[in-house]
Write an enzyme that holds these catalytic residues in place. Sequence first.
Site: not given
Length: 305
Positions: A15-16, A249-252, A291
């Site tokens: 959880t962020d 999370a762009a990489g995710d 996102s």
Amino acid sequence: MGMTEKVLIIGSSNTDMVARTEHFPKPGETVLGGTFLMNPGGKGANQAVAAARLGADVRFVARTGPDIFGKQAREGFEKEGIDTDFISQSELASGVALITVDGQGQNEIVVASGANMDFHPHHIPEAVFDGAAWALFQLEIPAATVQWALSQCAARQVRAILNPAPAMPLGPEFLKGLYLITPNETETELMTGVEVNSEEALQQAAKTLFDAGVQNVVITLGSKGIYLASEDFTGIIAAPVVEAVDSTAAGDVFNGALLTALAKGAGLEQACRFACRAAAISVTRMGAQSSAPYQHELEPFDIHV
């Protein structure tokens, strides 16, 4: 478009807890006036949600704690249409990430792994691999568990993708037989000893990974896009230019989208172009899983097989 093959994602769920502030506090400093967001994260979970939203048939295998965070995470995955049958419960707390995002969109993250680090091979029954054509891994669970699961994939002809994040040195047993590895620049340097500051350096780093037994290499270059080294295409694929708000999370999203495109039958180059677009959409929004774009947002760039 043909049938979508089942994909397996084995990894972390967190959880962020995100605080936005103008500048990062210095040691001993308190910064007032931030805004707070809480949302589901964890590299494994982010990749699973990104893939599911883009139309993949996802089975997610993870470990959560006996707390409200674990319960909320599981409910969230079910809402996204993810197969959660193999998510097990630890006695340890669910993983949390404390994230600070500054005025420039840069982030600083402290992760309390909890249940993610209590995730061992015996928590992954053999049935997990049934019917899976592809598997995607990251390194927010114990390395020994990832290594064991990779060996299971090899034995069952499941094509395995490793997103070697967060950065850590990896022995040859991780790399041999991998279909694809997707490090960023930092991770690439740590694994290959090559500082990837030019196209020659990228080639050299990719060659080092090929020599270690990896079949295909994608090095992610942030806003510059990605470098793909494969049999059919080698070179830089530029990312669409966007106004970045939050790179979390762009990489995710990239990895989840890449996996989805491959499972739908796309070639690597095409899958990378699709994934770059998905990641570009994600950085224009706040949050990790929240996102990740949906299939209809990428419709104009559908995957033609």
